[in-house]
Design a protein around this motif. Structure first.
Motif, PDB file in Angstrom:
ATOM      1  N   SER A  35     -57.340  48.712   9.429  1.00 25.51           N
ATOM      2  CA  SER A  35     -56.767  47.561  10.138  1.00 25.51           C
ATOM      3  C   SER A  35     -57.023  46.267   9.387  1.00 25.51           C
ATOM      4  N   ALA A  36     -58.235  46.104   8.864  1.00 24.39           N
ATOM      5  CA  ALA A  36     -58.557  44.896   8.106  1.00 24.39           C
ATOM      6  C   ALA A  36     -57.698  44.795   6.851  1.00 24.39           C
ATOM      7  N   THR A  37     -57.510  45.909   6.180  1.00 21.93           N
ATOM      8  CA  THR A  37     -56.685  45.921   4.970  1.00 21.93           C
ATOM      9  C   THR A  37     -55.241  45.554   5.299  1.00 21.93           C
ATOM     10  N   ARG A  38     -54.715  46.102   6.372  1.00 17.49           N
ATOM     11  CA  ARG A  38     -53.341  45.774   6.784  1.00 17.49           C
ATOM     12  C   ARG A  38     -53.216  44.297   7.143  1.00 17.49           C
ATOM     13  N   ALA A  39     -54.205  43.770   7.858  1.00 17.19           N
ATOM     14  CA  ALA A  39     -54.158  42.355   8.246  1.00 17.19           C
ATOM     15  C   ALA A  39     -54.188  41.457   7.007  1.00 17.19           C
ATOM     16  N   LEU A  40     -55.040  41.771   6.054  1.00 13.27           N
ATOM     17  CA  LEU A  40     -55.100  40.978   4.823  1.00 13.27           C
ATOM     18  C   LEU A  40     -53.792  41.066   4.042  1.00 13.27           C
ATOM     19  N   MET A  41     -53.187  42.245   4.022  1.00 14.47           N
ATOM     20  CA  MET A  41     -51.905  42.398   3.328  1.00 14.47           C
ATOM     21  C   MET A  41     -50.821  41.567   4.004  1.00 14.47           C
ATOM     22  N   ARG A  42     -50.801  41.546   5.313  1.00 10.56           N
ATOM     23  CA  ARG A  42     -49.792  40.767   6.042  1.00 10.56           C
ATOM     24  C   ARG A  42     -49.970  39.273   5.833  1.00 10.56           C
ATOM     25  N   LEU A  43     -51.213  38.841   5.646  1.00  9.34           N
ATOM     26  CA  LEU A  43     -51.483  37.430   5.400  1.00  9.34           C
ATOM     27  C   LEU A  43     -51.320  37.042   3.936  1.00  9.34           C
ATOM     28  N   GLY A  44     -51.108  38.028   3.078  1.00  9.87           N
ATOM     29  CA  GLY A  44     -50.953  37.755   1.655  1.00  9.87           C
ATOM     30  C   GLY A  44     -52.283  37.546   0.947  1.00  9.87           C
ATOM     31  N   ALA A  46     -54.452  40.139   0.044  1.00  7.82           N
ATOM     32  CA  ALA A  46     -54.959  41.426  -0.409  1.00  7.82           C
ATOM     33  C   ALA A  46     -55.073  41.512  -1.927  1.00  7.82           C
ATOM     34  N   ASP A  47     -54.618  40.483  -2.662  1.00  4.48           N
ATOM     35  CA  ASP A  47     -54.672  40.548  -4.118  1.00  4.48           C
ATOM     36  C   ASP A  47     -55.960  39.923  -4.645  1.00  4.48           C
ATOM     37  N   GLU A  48     -56.140  39.985  -5.947  1.00  6.13           N
ATOM     38  CA  GLU A  48     -57.364  39.492  -6.584  1.00  6.13           C
ATOM     39  C   GLU A  48     -57.456  37.963  -6.548  1.00  6.13           C
ATOM     40  N   ALA A  49     -56.326  37.287  -6.503  1.00  4.35           N
ATOM     41  CA  ALA A  49     -56.321  35.828  -6.512  1.00  4.35           C
ATOM     42  C   ALA A  49     -56.663  35.232  -5.152  1.00  4.35           C
ATOM     43  N   ALA A  50     -56.749  36.064  -4.130  1.00  4.23           N
ATOM     44  CA  ALA A  50     -56.989  35.565  -2.769  1.00  4.23           C
ATOM     45  C   ALA A  50     -58.334  34.854  -2.660  1.00  4.23           C
ATOM     46  N   ARG A  51     -59.366  35.379  -3.313  1.00  2.60           N
ATOM     47  CA  ARG A  51     -60.689  34.751  -3.247  1.00  2.60           C
ATOM     48  C   ARG A  51     -60.636  33.329  -3.812  1.00  2.60           C
ATOM     49  N   ALA A  52     -59.975  33.176  -4.948  1.00  6.63           N
ATOM     50  CA  ALA A  52     -59.852  31.847  -5.561  1.00  6.63           C
ATOM     51  C   ALA A  52     -58.996  30.929  -4.694  1.00  6.63           C
ATOM     52  N   ASP A  53     -57.930  31.475  -4.096  1.00  2.46           N
ATOM     53  CA  ASP A  53     -57.075  30.674  -3.219  1.00  2.46           C
ATOM     54  C   ASP A  53     -57.856  30.149  -2.021  1.00  2.46           C
ATOM     55  N   LEU A  54     -58.651  31.023  -1.397  1.00  2.00           N
ATOM     56  CA  LEU A  54     -59.444  30.601  -0.243  1.00  2.00           C
ATOM     57  C   LEU A  54     -60.495  29.576  -0.638  1.00  2.00           C
ATOM     58  N   ALA A  55     -61.114  29.752  -1.794  1.00  2.00           N
ATOM     59  CA  ALA A  55     -62.101  28.779  -2.264  1.00  2.00           C
ATOM     60  C   ALA A  55     -61.447  27.419  -2.493  1.00  2.00           C
ATOM     61  N   GLU A  56     -60.240  27.428  -3.049  1.00  2.00           N
ATOM     62  CA  GLU A  56     -59.518  26.182  -3.285  1.00  2.00           C
ATOM     63  C   GLU A  56     -59.128  25.519  -1.963  1.00  2.00           C
ATOM     64  N   LEU A  57     -58.689  26.322  -1.008  1.00  2.00           N
ATOM     65  CA  LEU A  57     -58.346  25.763   0.306  1.00  2.00           C
ATOM     66  C   LEU A  57     -59.560  25.157   0.999  1.00  2.00           C
ATOM     67  N   ARG A  58     -60.706  25.823   0.881  1.00  2.00           N
ATOM     68  CA  ARG A  58     -61.936  25.270   1.467  1.00  2.00           C
ATOM     69  C   ARG A  58     -62.310  23.956   0.799  1.00  2.00           C
ATOM     70  N   GLU A  59     -62.141  23.894  -0.519  1.00  2.00           N
ATOM     71  CA  GLU A  59     -62.440  22.663  -1.248  1.00  2.00           C
ATOM     72  C   GLU A  59     -61.513  21.537  -0.814  1.00  2.00           C
ATOM     73  N   LEU A  60     -60.226  21.844  -0.667  1.00  2.00           N
ATOM     74  CA  LEU A  60     -59.263  20.837  -0.202  1.00  2.00           C
ATOM     75  C   LEU A  60     -59.583  20.370   1.211  1.00  2.00           C
ATOM     76  N   LEU A  61     -59.971  21.295   2.066  1.00  2.00           N
ATOM     77  CA  LEU A  61     -60.331  20.935   3.432  1.00  2.00           C
ATOM     78  C   LEU A  61     -61.565  20.045   3.456  1.00  2.00           C
ATOM     79  N   GLY A  62     -62.542  20.350   2.620  1.00  2.00           N
ATOM     80  CA  GLY A  62     -63.735  19.504   2.523  1.00  2.00           C
ATOM     81  C   GLY A  62     -63.396  18.110   2.029  1.00  2.00           C
ATOM     82  N   ALA A  63     -62.498  18.014   1.038  1.00  2.00           N
ATOM     83  CA  ALA A  63     -62.076  16.708   0.532  1.00  2.00           C
ATOM     84  C   ALA A  63     -61.332  15.919   1.607  1.00  2.00           C
ATOM     85  N   TRP A  64     -60.496  16.615   2.373  1.00  2.00           N
ATOM     86  CA  TRP A  64     -59.780  15.947   3.465  1.00  2.00           C
ATOM     87  C   TRP A  64     -60.754  15.403   4.507  1.00  2.00           C
ATOM     88  N   ARG A  65     -61.759  16.191   4.853  1.00  2.00           N
ATOM     89  CA  ARG A  65     -62.753  15.739   5.834  1.00  2.00           C
ATOM     90  C   ARG A  65     -63.532  14.544   5.314  1.00  2.00           C
TER      91      ARG A  65
END
Length: 102
Positions: A35-44, A46-65
């Motif tokens: 189920s977790a794998t399917r959910a990650l795939m649906r959210l896009g 599930a690939d190797e770049a997802a970790r970097a994408d999430l880290a970048e989004l967290r950084e952007l959110l921190g800068a916005w705050r």
């Protein structure tokens, strides 16, 4: 063997032999992982770049705050300065310093 195949195999084993605690735990674990794998795939994510994408989004959110906090602090500072200037102007008028300007 994929997660779906393992889950199907565990379900068949549980139906054949009766579901003991180890089989039930295996079924629950495989179902959760699938189920977790399917959910990650649906959210896009599930690939190797997802970790970097999430880290970048967290950084952007921190800068916005940080920017939002700085903007509120600047606005509060200007309000305090304005209130101080109005208070000093009121005191000057009340004490008659307006006559010095004439």
């Amino acid at each position: 063997m994929s997660g779906g195949e393992v889950l199907a195999q565990l379900m068949a084993q549980g139906a054949r032999e009766g579901a003991d605690l180890a089989t039930m735990r295996g079924i629950a674990e495989e179902a959760g992982e699938l189920s977790a794998t399917r959910a990650l795939m649906r959210l896009g994510l599930a690939d190797e770049a997802a970790r970097a994408d999430l880290a970048e989004l967290r950084e952007l959110l921190g800068a916005w705050r940080d920017a939002k906090r700085s903007a509120w602090q600047a606005a509060a500072g200007w309000c305090v300065r304005l209130a101080g200037a109005l208070l000093l102007t009121g005191l000057a008028v009340k004490l008659g310093f307006g006559a010095w300007l004439k």
